[in-house]
Motif scaffolding. Structure first.
Motif, PDB file in Angstrom:
ATOM      1  N   SER A  22       0.628  -1.250  -0.101  1.00 32.89           N
ATOM      2  CA  SER A  22       0.216  -0.281  -0.220  1.00 32.89           C
ATOM      3  C   SER A  22       0.626   1.062   0.300  1.00 32.89           C
ATOM      4  O   SER A  22       0.263   2.620  -0.505  1.00 32.89           O
ATOM      5  N   VAL A  23       1.816   1.414   0.609  1.00 29.70           N
ATOM      6  CA  VAL A  23       2.964   2.843   0.743  1.00 29.70           C
ATOM      7  C   VAL A  23       4.490   2.761  -0.631  1.00 29.70           C
ATOM      8  O   VAL A  23       3.689   3.072  -0.517  1.00 29.70           O
ATOM      9  N   ALA A  25       5.074   0.197  -2.623  1.00 27.91           N
ATOM     10  CA  ALA A  25       4.954  -0.127  -4.294  1.00 27.91           C
ATOM     11  C   ALA A  25       4.338   1.657  -5.143  1.00 27.91           C
ATOM     12  O   ALA A  25       4.666   0.718  -5.786  1.00 27.91           O
ATOM     13  N   ARG A  26       3.652   2.025  -3.922  1.00 25.25           N
ATOM     14  CA  ARG A  26       2.605   2.920  -4.679  1.00 25.25           C
ATOM     15  C   ARG A  26       3.727   4.510  -4.767  1.00 25.25           C
ATOM     16  O   ARG A  26       3.904   5.149  -5.673  1.00 25.25           O
ATOM     17  N   LEU A  27       5.554   4.527  -4.209  1.00 21.21           N
ATOM     18  CA  LEU A  27       6.195   5.066  -4.429  1.00 21.21           C
ATOM     19  C   LEU A  27       6.598   5.743  -6.253  1.00 21.21           C
ATOM     20  O   LEU A  27       7.229   6.450  -6.838  1.00 21.21           O
ATOM     21  N   HIS A  28       6.318   4.598  -6.746  1.00 25.35           N
ATOM     22  CA  HIS A  28       6.933   4.330  -8.379  1.00 25.35           C
ATOM     23  C   HIS A  28       8.517   4.402  -7.887  1.00 25.35           C
ATOM     24  O   HIS A  28       8.563   5.284  -8.843  1.00 25.35           O
TER      25      HIS A  28
END
Length: 236
Positions: A22-23, A25-28
């Motif tokens: 949720s955190v 992996a979403r930083l790209h």
């Protein structure tokens, strides 16, 4: 594995998976995704040893394989983390306490490189193209960098929680053993005291009976002496 190890490992793995999906992996971020699951497995393996590390690694990897948005074959990451947890547990420090901070950092760097290479190798064997389009060198470099940045905030906390759980279990077992020993000692002490009291009573009773017997015998002897003296007087 003991129940406290299973519960602590499951809780840490679930929290790490939620944060990673949720955190992180979403930083790209460029290259690989920071592998918080790997760091949790390494921290537990450095306390639980190679058997516990391999079991925790397999469970954590299997959970990551089936958790969305997984895009690889089921069992691929479970195999990788099981192998990494096993080898990390082989260098478990004595009493689970790390003397220097450089040791865990070297372990994290080696695990990041090894897990990336092993993950790519297993994907090539099973014809899983999840890592296609990204260079292996870039994945190794970024995975190692991200894991080393997260390690000082993750490894000490995981190891401290695991050591605390181990100390609580050993303390409870020691207390139960000492209480059982005290109860046994009290039982022996009470038994010995009762036996001693009965022996003393028997001795005292024997002494009293002996005194009575001696008194009776003494009385008989004195009466015989008196009778003989009276008879002697009469004879004279």
């Amino acid at each position: 594995m003991r129940v406290n190890r299973v519960l602590l490992s499951a809780a840490l793995v679930v929290v790490a998976l939620i944060i990673q999906v949720s955190v992180l992996a979403r930083l790209h971020l460029p290259g690989a995704v920071p592998d918080l699951m790997l760091l949790v497995v390494l921290g537990l393996a450095l306390v639980y040893g190679h058997v516990g590390g391999s079991l925790v690694g397999f469970g954590a990897g299997l959970l990551a394989d089936i958790a969305p948005p997984a895009d690889h074959a089921v069992g691929r990451y479970a195999l990788v983390l099981a192998v990494i947890g096993y080898f990390a547990g082989l260098i478990k420090p004595e009493k689970g306490q790390v003397k220097s901070a450089l040791g865990p950092l070297f372990v994290v760097a080696g695990a990041a490189v090894g897990s990336t290479v092993l993950y790519a190798g297993v994907g090539a064997l099973v014809s899983d193209g999840a890592t296609r389009g990204v260079g292996l060198g870039s994945l190794i470099a970024t995975a190692t960098l991200y894991d080393l940045l997260l390690a000082p905030f993750t490894i000490p906390l995981v190891m401290a929680l695991a050591r605390r759980g181990e100390r609580e279990v050993t303390g409870e077992s020691a207390e139960s053993g000492s209480s059982a020993g005290e109860a046994a000692y009290r039982w022996l002490a009470s038994g010995s005291s009762s036996r001693g009291g009965s022996l003393l009573r028997g001795r005292r009773g024997g002494q009293l009976i002996g005194r009575q017997r001696t008194g009776l015998l003494g009385g008989r002897r004195t009466s015989n002496v008196k009778v003989s003296r009276i008879k002697g007087v009469k004879r004279l």
